[in-house]
Design a protein around this motif. Structure first.
Motif, PDB file in Angstrom:
ATOM      1  N   LEU A   1       5.333   0.740   1.249  1.00  0.00           N
ATOM      2  CA  LEU A   1       5.266   2.012   0.535  1.00  0.00           C
ATOM      3  C   LEU A   1       4.106   2.843   1.093  1.00  0.00           C
ATOM      4  CD1 LEU A   1       5.633   0.353  -2.948  1.00  0.00           C
ATOM      5  CD2 LEU A   1       7.344   1.891  -1.975  1.00  0.00           C
ATOM      6  N   PRO A   2       4.347   3.703   2.099  1.00  0.00           N
ATOM      7  CA  PRO A   2       3.273   4.551   2.622  1.00  0.00           C
ATOM      8  C   PRO A   2       2.774   5.487   1.533  1.00  0.00           C
ATOM      9  CG  PRO A   2       5.413   5.249   3.467  1.00  0.00           C
ATOM     10  CD  PRO A   2       5.641   3.961   2.746  1.00  0.00           C
ATOM     11  N   CYS A   3       1.463   5.566   1.369  1.00  0.00           N
ATOM     12  CA  CYS A   3       0.904   6.257   0.202  1.00  0.00           C
ATOM     13  C   CYS A   3      -0.263   7.154   0.585  1.00  0.00           C
ATOM     14  CB  CYS A   3       0.439   5.201  -0.812  1.00  0.00           C
ATOM     15  SG  CYS A   3      -0.378   5.858  -2.272  1.00  0.00           S
ATOM     16  N   LEU A   4      -0.152   8.417   0.184  1.00  0.00           N
ATOM     17  CA  LEU A   4      -1.257   9.369   0.322  1.00  0.00           C
ATOM     18  C   LEU A   4      -1.320  10.194  -0.963  1.00  0.00           C
ATOM     19  CD1 LEU A   4      -3.509  10.766   1.869  1.00  0.00           C
ATOM     20  CD2 LEU A   4      -1.778  12.217   2.973  1.00  0.00           C
TER      21      LEU A   4
ATOM     22  N   VAL B   1      12.027  -6.724   5.660  1.00  0.00           N
ATOM     23  CA  VAL B   1      11.099  -5.659   5.289  1.00  0.00           C
ATOM     24  C   VAL B   1      11.886  -4.405   4.933  1.00  0.00           C
ATOM     25  CG1 VAL B   1       9.224  -4.174   6.058  1.00  0.00           C
ATOM     26  CG2 VAL B   1       9.254  -6.573   6.740  1.00  0.00           C
ATOM     27  N   CYS B   2      11.528  -3.813   3.810  1.00  0.00           N
ATOM     28  CA  CYS B   2      12.123  -2.546   3.382  1.00  0.00           C
ATOM     29  C   CYS B   2      11.061  -1.455   3.436  1.00  0.00           C
ATOM     30  CB  CYS B   2      12.658  -2.656   1.955  1.00  0.00           C
ATOM     31  SG  CYS B   2      13.941  -3.896   1.713  1.00  0.00           S
ATOM     32  N   PHE B   3      11.520  -0.224   3.525  1.00  0.00           N
ATOM     33  CA  PHE B   3      10.633   0.934   3.488  1.00  0.00           C
ATOM     34  C   PHE B   3      11.125   1.882   2.404  1.00  0.00           C
ATOM     35  CE2 PHE B   3      10.407  -0.804   7.711  1.00  0.00           C
ATOM     36  CZ  PHE B   3       9.076  -0.701   8.082  1.00  0.00           C
ATOM     37  N   CYS B   4      10.186   2.469   1.683  1.00  0.00           N
ATOM     38  CA  CYS B   4      10.543   3.414   0.622  1.00  0.00           C
ATOM     39  C   CYS B   4       9.393   4.392   0.442  1.00  0.00           C
ATOM     40  CB  CYS B   4      10.802   2.653  -0.682  1.00  0.00           C
ATOM     41  SG  CYS B   4      11.272   3.700  -2.098  1.00  0.00           S
ATOM     42  N   ASP B   5       9.719   5.670   0.224  1.00  0.00           N
ATOM     43  CA  ASP B   5       8.675   6.637  -0.079  1.00  0.00           C
ATOM     44  C   ASP B   5       8.010   6.268  -1.399  1.00  0.00           C
ATOM     45  OD1 ASP B   5       8.906   8.104   2.194  1.00  0.00           O
ATOM     46  OD2 ASP B   5       9.947   9.805   1.294  1.00  0.00           O
TER      47      ASP B   5
ATOM     48  N   ALA C   1       8.258   8.710  -5.888  1.00  0.00           N
ATOM     49  CA  ALA C   1       9.226   8.648  -6.989  1.00  0.00           C
ATOM     50  C   ALA C   1      10.487   9.474  -6.734  1.00  0.00           C
ATOM     51  CB  ALA C   1       8.581   9.075  -8.313  1.00  0.00           C
ATOM     52  N   SER C   2      10.732   9.840  -5.486  1.00  0.00           N
ATOM     53  CA  SER C   2      11.981  10.526  -5.155  1.00  0.00           C
ATOM     54  C   SER C   2      13.103   9.530  -4.887  1.00  0.00           C
ATOM     55  CB  SER C   2      11.792  11.435  -3.937  1.00  0.00           C
ATOM     56  OG  SER C   2      11.439  10.671  -2.789  1.00  0.00           O
ATOM     57  N   LEU C   3      12.742   8.304  -4.552  1.00  0.00           N
ATOM     58  CA  LEU C   3      13.701   7.247  -4.263  1.00  0.00           C
ATOM     59  C   LEU C   3      13.361   6.008  -5.085  1.00  0.00           C
ATOM     60  CD1 LEU C   3      13.748   7.725  -0.398  1.00  0.00           C
ATOM     61  CD2 LEU C   3      15.715   8.079  -1.897  1.00  0.00           C
ATOM     62  N   ASP C   4      14.389   5.317  -5.537  1.00  0.00           N
ATOM     63  CA  ASP C   4      14.217   4.148  -6.389  1.00  0.00           C
ATOM     64  C   ASP C   4      14.288   2.882  -5.539  1.00  0.00           C
ATOM     65  OD1 ASP C   4      14.446   2.069  -8.222  1.00  0.00           O
ATOM     66  OD2 ASP C   4      15.661   3.258  -9.612  1.00  0.00           O
ATOM     67  N   PRO C   5      13.198   2.105  -5.450  1.00  0.00           N
ATOM     68  CA  PRO C   5      13.232   0.903  -4.612  1.00  0.00           C
ATOM     69  C   PRO C   5      14.247  -0.141  -5.075  1.00  0.00           C
ATOM     70  CG  PRO C   5      11.206   1.003  -5.900  1.00  0.00           C
ATOM     71  CD  PRO C   5      11.873   2.335  -6.048  1.00  0.00           C
ATOM     72  N   SER C   6      14.681  -0.084  -6.320  1.00  0.00           N
ATOM     73  CA  SER C   6      15.703  -1.037  -6.760  1.00  0.00           C
ATOM     74  C   SER C   6      17.039  -0.793  -6.067  1.00  0.00           C
ATOM     75  CB  SER C   6      15.879  -0.974  -8.278  1.00  0.00           C
ATOM     76  OG  SER C   6      16.432   0.255  -8.692  1.00  0.00           O
ATOM     77  N   ASP C   7      17.227   0.412  -5.510  1.00  0.00           N
ATOM     78  CA  ASP C   7      18.448   0.709  -4.763  1.00  0.00           C
ATOM     79  C   ASP C   7      18.510  -0.057  -3.446  1.00  0.00           C
ATOM     80  OD1 ASP C   7      19.527   2.466  -6.634  1.00  0.00           O
ATOM     81  OD2 ASP C   7      18.498   4.200  -5.800  1.00  0.00           O
ATOM     82  N   LEU C   8      17.414  -0.723  -3.086  1.00  0.00           N
ATOM     83  CA  LEU C   8      17.376  -1.497  -1.848  1.00  0.00           C
ATOM     84  C   LEU C   8      18.068  -2.857  -1.961  1.00  0.00           C
ATOM     85  CD1 LEU C   8      13.687  -0.706  -0.876  1.00  0.00           C
ATOM     86  CD2 LEU C   8      15.667  -0.216   0.583  1.00  0.00           C
ATOM     87  N   VAL C   9      18.384  -3.283  -3.159  1.00  0.00           N
ATOM     88  CA  VAL C   9      18.973  -4.618  -3.341  1.00  0.00           C
ATOM     89  C   VAL C   9      20.239  -4.815  -2.511  1.00  0.00           C
ATOM     90  CG1 VAL C   9      20.051  -6.181  -5.007  1.00  0.00           C
ATOM     91  CG2 VAL C   9      17.905  -5.027  -5.579  1.00  0.00           C
TER      92      VAL C   9
ATOM     93  N   ASP D   1      22.124  11.008   7.670  1.00  0.00           N
ATOM     94  CA  ASP D   1      20.766  11.146   7.161  1.00  0.00           C
ATOM     95  C   ASP D   1      19.835  10.229   7.940  1.00  0.00           C
ATOM     96  OD1 ASP D   1      18.609  11.890   5.618  1.00  0.00           O
ATOM     97  OD2 ASP D   1      19.240  10.821   3.818  1.00  0.00           O
ATOM     98  N   LEU D   2      18.573  10.612   7.990  1.00  0.00           N
ATOM     99  CA  LEU D   2      17.533   9.800   8.630  1.00  0.00           C
ATOM    100  C   LEU D   2      16.435   9.527   7.613  1.00  0.00           C
ATOM    101  CD1 LEU D   2      17.425  11.760  11.986  1.00  0.00           C
ATOM    102  CD2 LEU D   2      18.467   9.524  11.596  1.00  0.00           C
ATOM    103  N   GLY D   3      16.860   9.243   6.404  1.00  0.00           N
ATOM    104  CA  GLY D   3      15.938   9.081   5.297  1.00  0.00           C
ATOM    105  C   GLY D   3      15.044   7.865   5.400  1.00  0.00           C
ATOM    106  N   PRO D   4      14.021   7.814   4.545  1.00  0.00           N
ATOM    107  CA  PRO D   4      13.008   6.754   4.626  1.00  0.00           C
ATOM    108  C   PRO D   4      13.401   5.445   3.962  1.00  0.00           C
ATOM    109  CG  PRO D   4      12.441   8.301   2.903  1.00  0.00           C
ATOM    110  CD  PRO D   4      13.661   8.864   3.580  1.00  0.00           C
ATOM    111  N   LEU D   5      14.433   5.429   3.129  1.00  0.00           N
ATOM    112  CA  LEU D   5      14.833   4.194   2.462  1.00  0.00           C
ATOM    113  C   LEU D   5      15.640   3.344   3.434  1.00  0.00           C
ATOM    114  CD1 LEU D   5      14.443   3.184  -0.523  1.00  0.00           C
ATOM    115  CD2 LEU D   5      16.864   3.709  -0.851  1.00  0.00           C
ATOM    116  N   ARG D   6      15.159   2.142   3.745  1.00  0.00           N
ATOM    117  CA  ARG D   6      15.812   1.328   4.773  1.00  0.00           C
ATOM    118  C   ARG D   6      15.377  -0.131   4.689  1.00  0.00           C
ATOM    119  NH1 ARG D   6      14.179   4.419  10.045  1.00  0.00           N
ATOM    120  NH2 ARG D   6      15.092   6.085   8.802  1.00  0.00           N
ATOM    121  N   ALA D   7      16.142  -0.995   5.359  1.00  0.00           N
ATOM    122  CA  ALA D   7      15.845  -2.428   5.360  1.00  0.00           C
ATOM    123  C   ALA D   7      16.275  -3.042   6.683  1.00  0.00           C
ATOM    124  CB  ALA D   7      16.561  -3.130   4.206  1.00  0.00           C
ATOM    125  N   ALA D   8      15.522  -4.035   7.148  1.00  0.00           N
ATOM    126  CA  ALA D   8      15.838  -4.779   8.374  1.00  0.00           C
ATOM    127  C   ALA D   8      14.989  -6.048   8.382  1.00  0.00           C
ATOM    128  CB  ALA D   8      15.558  -3.935   9.616  1.00  0.00           C
ATOM    129  N   ARG D   9      15.225  -6.907   9.360  1.00  0.00           N
ATOM    130  CA  ARG D   9      14.432  -8.124   9.488  1.00  0.00           C
ATOM    131  C   ARG D   9      13.108  -7.821  10.187  1.00  0.00           C
ATOM    132  NH1 ARG D   9      17.289 -12.569   7.998  1.00  0.00           N
ATOM    133  NH2 ARG D   9      19.557 -12.277   7.836  1.00  0.00           N
TER     134      ARG D   9
END
Length: 241
Positions: free
Chosen positions: A23-26, A91-95, A98-106, A157-165
């Motif tokens: 979760l990149p955070c600023l 590893v998953c990535f998520c903004d 609060a624009s994207l819900d990390p539970s959607d990564l399941v 889309d090239l959005g930030p929500l994603r998953a890979a090994r």
């Protein structure tokens, strides 16, 4: 980069953690409670503090996240610091706004784990006024078209929500440390012959002001960074999942 874990690792004889969420955070103290409450049970949240001044690191620790510090500013710098700090198989990535819900990564993780895909991306579907400004959407569409010409991938889309090994992501040897990082990941994965899929995910108005696509200037800079990635020659061969 230094890491500051705030929750214990699973015991050696217990179930292995298989998912880390970067979760990149600023300056996302206001959004962190909503985001971290939605991390699926058993997954670890890696909040990468990229120079926050609003106490985001403190909030993240109090909510049980592991905090990773990355002094070098840039979305890609924060994402890669999280990737290198991760230890889980996936590893998953998520903004972190609060624009994207990390539970959607399941289902993304399920698809990776089953071997049906090597990289799964979230295709954002705006919910609510102001969720995805017109200029940001136009920039994304233009980049998707350029990506298709470069790789043949038909992504919307090239959005930030994603998953890979994790190990395969590290082997891609990503070098961009600015806004081009998400696109570079897709380009190098495509060059390596990865199976890439995308799924619809809700995209809601973010908490606070965007650091990248909230303005025309920010969008222009992001598109410029990503266009530079598309001009690079194909990555070295042999980076296969």
């Amino acid at each position: 980069m230094t890491t500051s874990p705030s929750s214990p690792e699973p015991p050696p004889d217990g179930p292995a953690r298989t998912v880390d969420v970067v979760l990149p955070c600023l300056d996302e103290a206001a959004a962190l409670p909503w985001v971290l409450r939605r991390i699926p049970p058993g997954w670890r949240a890696l909040v990468v503090d990229n120079g926050s001044t609003d106490g985001s690191d403190r909030v993240a620790r109090e909510l049980g996240a592991t905090v990773v510090r990355e002094a070098r500013r840039g979305f890609g710098a924060a994402c890669h610091a999280g990737l290198t700090a991760a230890t889980a198989e996936i590893v998953c990535f998520c903004d972190c706004d609060a624009s994207l819900d990390p539970s959607d990564l399941v289902p993304f993780v399920d698809e990776i784990r089953s071997g049906a895909a090597d990289l799964v991306l979230g295709r954002r579907r705006p919910r609510g006024r102001g969720a995805w400004p017109a200029h940001a959407r136009a920039g994304n569409a233009a980049l998707s078209l350029l990506l298709r010409r470069r790789t043949g991938l038909r992504l919307r889309d090239l959005g930030p929500l994603r998953a890979a090994r994790r190990e395969e992501l590290l082997a891609l040897d990503l070098t961009d440390r600015r806004s081009g990082y998400p696109l570079e990941m897709v380009v190098r994965a495509a060059d390596a012959g990865w199976r890439i899929t995308e799924h619809d995910v809700p995209y809601t108005p973010r908490t606070g002001a965007s650091k990248v696509t909230g303005t025309w200037r920010g969008t222009y800079q992001a598109v410029r960074d990503m266009s530079r990635v598309l001009q690079e020659p194909p990555a070295r061969e042999g980076v296969t999942p």
